[in-house]
Design a protein around this motif. Structure first.
Motif, short mmCIF file in Angstrom:
data_model
loop_
_atom_site.label_atom_id
_atom_site.label_comp_id
_atom_site.label_asym_id
_atom_site.label_seq_id
_atom_site.Cartn_x
_atom_site.Cartn_y
_atom_site.Cartn_z
N ASP A 122 0.92 -1.18 -0.07
CA ASP A 122 0.08 0.07 0.12
C ASP A 122 0.89 1.40 0.02
OD1 ASP A 122 -2.33 -1.33 -0.20
OD2 ASP A 122 -3.27 -0.83 1.73
N VAL A 123 1.98 1.32 0.50
CA VAL A 123 3.02 2.41 0.40
C VAL A 123 3.26 2.64 -0.87
CG1 VAL A 123 4.95 3.29 1.30
CG2 VAL A 123 3.76 1.93 2.71
N MET A 124 3.68 1.48 -1.77
CA MET A 124 4.11 1.44 -3.14
C MET A 124 2.90 2.25 -3.94
SD MET A 124 6.52 -1.84 -3.86
CE MET A 124 5.31 -3.12 -2.97
N ALA A 125 1.74 1.83 -3.60
CA ALA A 125 0.57 2.10 -4.35
C ALA A 125 0.08 3.65 -3.95
CB ALA A 125 -0.48 1.28 -4.15
N GLY A 126 0.86 4.08 -2.98
CA GLY A 126 0.38 5.71 -2.54
C GLY A 126 -0.88 5.75 -1.53
N GLN A 127 -1.40 4.45 -1.26
CA GLN A 127 -2.39 4.44 -0.25
C GLN A 127 -1.83 4.94 1.23
OE1 GLN A 127 -5.44 3.88 -1.37
NE2 GLN A 127 -4.25 3.74 -3.30
N VAL A 128 -0.78 4.82 1.50
CA VAL A 128 -0.07 5.30 2.78
C VAL A 128 1.11 6.18 2.52
CG1 VAL A 128 0.45 4.19 4.94
CG2 VAL A 128 -0.80 2.98 3.59
N ASP A 129 1.32 7.01 3.57
CA ASP A 129 2.21 8.09 3.43
C ASP A 129 3.74 7.77 3.58
OD1 ASP A 129 0.36 10.17 2.36
OD2 ASP A 129 -0.19 10.14 4.60
N LEU A 130 3.85 6.68 4.48
CA LEU A 130 5.21 6.39 4.76
C LEU A 130 5.11 5.22 5.67
CD1 LEU A 130 6.27 7.55 8.40
CD2 LEU A 130 4.66 9.31 7.01
N MET A 131 6.44 4.44 5.86
CA MET A 131 6.62 3.17 6.67
C MET A 131 8.09 3.03 7.09
SD MET A 131 5.52 -0.63 5.60
CE MET A 131 5.72 -2.03 7.11
N PHE A 132 8.09 2.62 8.29
CA PHE A 132 9.39 2.01 8.80
C PHE A 132 9.46 0.61 8.52
CE2 PHE A 132 9.19 6.19 10.62
CZ PHE A 132 10.76 6.61 11.05
N ASP A 133 10.16 0.06 7.46
CA ASP A 133 10.11 -1.29 7.23
C ASP A 133 11.73 -2.03 7.27
OD1 ASP A 133 9.24 -3.77 6.98
OD2 ASP A 133 8.60 -3.26 4.94
N THR A 134 11.71 -3.26 7.52
CA THR A 134 13.09 -3.64 7.67
C THR A 134 13.92 -3.85 6.35
OG1 THR A 134 11.93 -6.06 7.33
CG2 THR A 134 12.43 -5.42 9.48
N THR A 135 15.22 -3.87 6.27
CA THR A 135 15.89 -3.86 5.27
C THR A 135 15.43 -5.05 4.31
OG1 THR A 135 17.81 -4.92 6.40
CG2 THR A 135 17.87 -2.67 6.07
N GLN A 136 15.43 -6.31 4.89
CA GLN A 136 15.07 -7.38 4.17
C GLN A 136 13.94 -7.13 3.28
OE1 GLN A 136 15.83 -7.68 7.41
NE2 GLN A 136 16.29 -9.88 8.02
N SER A 137 12.81 -6.52 3.78
CA SER A 137 11.61 -6.36 2.94
C SER A 137 11.55 -5.20 2.18
CB SER A 137 10.32 -6.13 4.16
OG SER A 137 10.06 -7.17 4.98
N VAL A 138 12.14 -3.91 2.37
CA VAL A 138 12.17 -2.93 1.64
C VAL A 138 13.11 -2.52 0.65
CG1 VAL A 138 13.16 -0.96 3.23
CG2 VAL A 138 11.05 -0.60 2.02
N LEU A 139 14.43 -2.90 0.95
CA LEU A 139 15.45 -2.60 0.03
C LEU A 139 15.30 -2.94 -1.36
CD1 LEU A 139 18.75 -2.85 2.05
CD2 LEU A 139 17.64 -0.81 1.30
N PRO A 140 14.93 -3.91 -1.66
CA PRO A 140 14.44 -4.43 -3.04
C PRO A 140 13.62 -3.46 -3.61
CG PRO A 140 14.54 -6.41 -1.83
CD PRO A 140 14.57 -5.28 -0.85
N HIS A 141 12.60 -3.13 -2.95
CA HIS A 141 11.59 -2.08 -3.35
C HIS A 141 12.19 -0.76 -3.73
CE1 HIS A 141 8.69 -4.98 -3.21
NE2 HIS A 141 8.77 -5.18 -1.77
N VAL A 142 13.17 -0.39 -2.76
CA VAL A 142 13.90 0.96 -3.06
C VAL A 142 14.85 0.80 -4.32
CG1 VAL A 142 15.81 2.41 -2.06
CG2 VAL A 142 14.09 1.43 -0.27
N GLU A 143 15.68 -0.23 -4.51
CA GLU A 143 16.35 -0.35 -5.54
C GLU A 143 15.63 -0.54 -6.79
OE1 GLU A 143 18.51 -3.86 -4.43
OE2 GLU A 143 19.49 -3.16 -3.06
#
Length: 325
Positions: A195-216
């Motif tokens: 939902d963060v990726m879709a813009g439904q939520v403004d922000l999130m603190f997430d673990t590196t395992q979960s989120v770094l691939p989406h950042v890259e």
């Protein structure tokens, strides 16, 4: 010379001994698959960690470690299953930062993070990453804080569930930044970051395992990381300490626990094999690539670590005023 009746009695006694049931030989552990209760849905950081370590432990122990995802109630439902399980070495659980937080956050729990389990091994530690949608206006931690101050409570943040590190890391951030954010809890990290990726939520603190691939992949934008120093694999992401809040640090962890009363021999073997698995390059390199590290703690040291985490996060919970039934 032996009298006849003595001879007959002797034969009868010998026959009784021969026919008496022999003690059963103890079955070597593990003799069948081991269930590992993961208290979150598939796809999140805890699930990723459990499956990576579980696959290697299966090969080492010669029995499958079967992942049993039991999400709900901020990770409490899964750990309750472990607390009620037979202490025979065939049910294990993955405890996390949330289970240290929950000791203070929840008014009533059906387990005790320290008293209901045997600590087995610390699996991973990793910082969280503060991310926003790729199209968000905020391009730095300062931008985000300014936007939140301009409209108190208007910005919402996702978490992987009530009481998770992703929840309390945001609460600590809001408290230290002097801002008000609205919490949107999810049943796990995967649906939250979606939902963060879709813009439904403004922000999130997430673990590196979960989120770094989406950042890259450019699907979310990273504004800051919660570690004391920048990560070698993400040097371009500033720490929140250097970006805006000098005293801010928050680390998430995963660890293996067993029901209270599990044999010390089983606990020690699990600890030794887990440490061995985590130090193998095939596992260590994968975790390092995701920003996670591991430390070879003995069961007693892991228990002391959990006690320290309960005290640390308990203070954050009390400061935030957050409570749950």
């Amino acid at each position: 010379m032996m009298r006849r009746r003595d001879f007959v009695a002797g034969l009868a006694g010998a026959g009784a001994l021969a026919s008496a049931p022999r003690p059963a030989r103890a079955t070597a552990w593990p003799a069948r698959p081991i269930s590992v209760v993961v208290p979150y849905p598939p796809g999140g950081s805890t699930d990723i960690t459990a499956r990576m370590v579980g696959e290697r432990l299966s090969a080492i122990l010669g029995q499958r470690l079967v992942m049993d995802n039991r999400p709900g109630a901020g990770g409490n439902l899964g750990l309750e299953v472990v607390a009620r399980a037979a202490p025979d070495g065939y049910t294990l659980g993955v405890a996390t930062t949330a289970h240290a937080i929950n000791m203070t956050l929840f008014r009533k729990l059906n387990y005790d993070t320290l008293r209901s389990f045997e600590p087995v091994a610390l699996l991973t530690e990793n910082p969280l990453v503060l991310v926003v949608p790729a199209a968000a206006a905020s391009r730095s931690v300062h931008d985000l804080i300014a936007a939140a101050k301009a409209k108190p409570g208007a910005l919402n943040y996702a978490s992987s569930g009530l009481g998770q590190s992703t929840h309390l890391a945001a609460e600590l951030f809001a408290s230290m930044a002097g801002i008000k954010l609205t919490h949107v809890p999810y049943r796990g990290s995967a649906p939250a970051i979606t939902d963060v990726m879709a813009g439904q939520v403004d922000l999130m603190f997430d673990t590196t395992q979960s989120v770094l691939p989406h950042v890259e992949g450019g699907r979310v934008r990273a504004l800051g990381i919660t570690s004391a120093e920048r990560l070698p694999i993400a040097r371009d992401i500033p720490t929140i300490r250097e970006a805006a809040l000098p005293d801010y640090v928050a680390i998430a962890w995963n660890g293996l626990v067993a029901p209270k009363g599990t044999s010390p021999d089983i606990v020690r073997r699990l600890n030794a094999e887990a440490v061995r698995a985590l130090q193998e390059p095939s596992i260590a390199d994968k975790f390092a690539a995701l920003g996670a590290t591991s430390r070879p703690l003995a069961p007693e040291a892991f228990g002391a670590f959990m006690a320290d985490e309960i005290a640390k996060w308990g203070a954050v919970v009390k400061q935030s005023g957050a409570t749950l039934d």
